[in-house]
Design a protein around this motif. Structure first.
Motif, PDB file in Angstrom:
ATOM      1  N   ARG A 115     149.082 -27.138   7.109  1.00 28.97           N
ATOM      2  CA  ARG A 115     148.395 -27.179   5.813  1.00 28.97           C
ATOM      3  C   ARG A 115     148.324 -28.590   5.231  1.00 28.97           C
ATOM      4  O   ARG A 115     147.473 -28.872   4.391  1.00 28.97           O
ATOM      5  N   GLU A 126     144.608 -33.156   6.682  1.00 29.35           N
ATOM      6  CA  GLU A 126     143.325 -33.268   6.000  1.00 29.35           C
ATOM      7  C   GLU A 126     142.242 -32.540   6.784  1.00 29.35           C
ATOM      8  O   GLU A 126     142.123 -32.701   7.997  1.00 29.35           O
ATOM      9  N   VAL A 128     141.457 -25.958   5.947  1.00 29.88           N
ATOM     10  CA  VAL A 128     141.248 -25.132   4.766  1.00 29.88           C
ATOM     11  C   VAL A 128     142.292 -24.024   4.709  1.00 29.88           C
ATOM     12  O   VAL A 128     142.850 -23.741   3.655  1.00 29.88           O
ATOM     13  N   SER A 129     142.557 -23.395   5.865  1.00 29.47           N
ATOM     14  CA  SER A 129     143.554 -22.340   5.896  1.00 29.47           C
ATOM     15  C   SER A 129     144.105 -22.165   7.303  1.00 29.47           C
ATOM     16  O   SER A 129     143.458 -22.512   8.282  1.00 29.47           O
ATOM     17  N   GLY A 161     134.422 -17.601   6.397  1.00 27.81           N
ATOM     18  CA  GLY A 161     133.596 -18.766   6.678  1.00 27.81           C
ATOM     19  C   GLY A 161     132.704 -18.509   7.874  1.00 27.81           C
ATOM     20  O   GLY A 161     132.597 -17.397   8.371  1.00 27.81           O
ATOM     21  N   ASP A 170     141.002 -22.553   9.883  1.00 27.21           N
ATOM     22  CA  ASP A 170     139.662 -22.757   9.358  1.00 27.21           C
ATOM     23  C   ASP A 170     139.610 -24.213   8.917  1.00 27.21           C
ATOM     24  O   ASP A 170     140.573 -24.729   8.335  1.00 27.21           O
ATOM     25  N   ARG A 191     137.295 -27.525   7.141  1.00 22.94           N
ATOM     26  CA  ARG A 191     136.219 -27.887   6.217  1.00 22.94           C
ATOM     27  C   ARG A 191     135.048 -28.493   6.981  1.00 22.94           C
ATOM     28  O   ARG A 191     135.232 -29.310   7.879  1.00 22.94           O
ATOM     29  N   TYR A 192     133.838 -28.097   6.622  1.00 21.70           N
ATOM     30  CA  TYR A 192     132.626 -28.614   7.238  1.00 21.70           C
ATOM     31  C   TYR A 192     132.553 -30.139   7.056  1.00 21.70           C
ATOM     32  O   TYR A 192     132.882 -30.670   6.005  1.00 21.70           O
ATOM     33  N   GLN A 197     134.460 -23.895   6.987  1.00 23.52           N
ATOM     34  CA  GLN A 197     134.277 -23.545   5.586  1.00 23.52           C
ATOM     35  C   GLN A 197     133.379 -24.569   4.898  1.00 23.52           C
ATOM     36  O   GLN A 197     133.566 -25.777   5.064  1.00 23.52           O
ATOM     37  N   PHE A 198     132.434 -24.077   4.145  1.00 27.58           N
ATOM     38  CA  PHE A 198     131.562 -24.940   3.339  1.00 27.58           C
ATOM     39  C   PHE A 198     132.072 -24.928   1.907  1.00 27.58           C
ATOM     40  O   PHE A 198     132.406 -23.883   1.387  1.00 27.58           O
ATOM     41  N   GLU A 199     132.130 -26.110   1.296  1.00 31.15           N
ATOM     42  CA  GLU A 199     132.629 -26.165  -0.086  1.00 31.15           C
ATOM     43  C   GLU A 199     131.486 -26.349  -1.042  1.00 31.15           C
ATOM     44  O   GLU A 199     130.473 -26.867  -0.764  1.00 31.15           O
TER      45      GLU A 199
END
Length: 111
Positions: free
Chosen positions: A25, A28, A31-32, A38, A68, A70-71, A109-111
């Motif tokens: 976690r 960088e 996400v999870s 996602g 998961d 981050r995009y 995952q898209f933020e």
């Protein structure tokens, strides 16, 4: 994984999984741990802890981590950072060598 016994100390499997989870976690782009949803990259894996730890005959650990990400983040870099973070955390906190960390990117995952 069954209980680890090392130098007069027994370590429950959940302890190592928690150390791995916290180390992952901190990376960088993660996400999870496990899968929260996602865009699925390959198939549809059931959710869960997302960590599997096994010990070989030499008491070296093999860790599988499902994450998961981050995009927009470099997947090879995230995987390498996860490997380093997990190996450092387990070695320093448990005292066992990590032989391998296999990283499975389950979703973006898209933020």
């Amino acid at each position: 994984m069954s209980e680890l016994n090392l130098e007069g100390m027994a370590i429950a499997p959940g302890v190592v999984e928690t150390i791995v989870s916290l180390a992952v976690r901190e990376v960088e782009g993660v996400v999870s741990v496990g899968s929260a949803g996602g865009l699925r990259l390959f198939g549809n894996r059931q959710g869960g802890q997302g960590i599997e730890v096994t010990a070989d005959e030499n008491d070296e650990l093999h860790v599988d981590v499902h994450v998961d990400v981050r995009y927009g983040i470099s997947l090879p870099k995230v995987a390498e950072d996860i490997r380093t973070s997990v190996a450092d955390a387990v070695t320093s906190q448990v005292g066992l060598k990590v032989a391998a960390v296999d990283v499975y990117v389950e979703a973006v995952q898209f933020e």
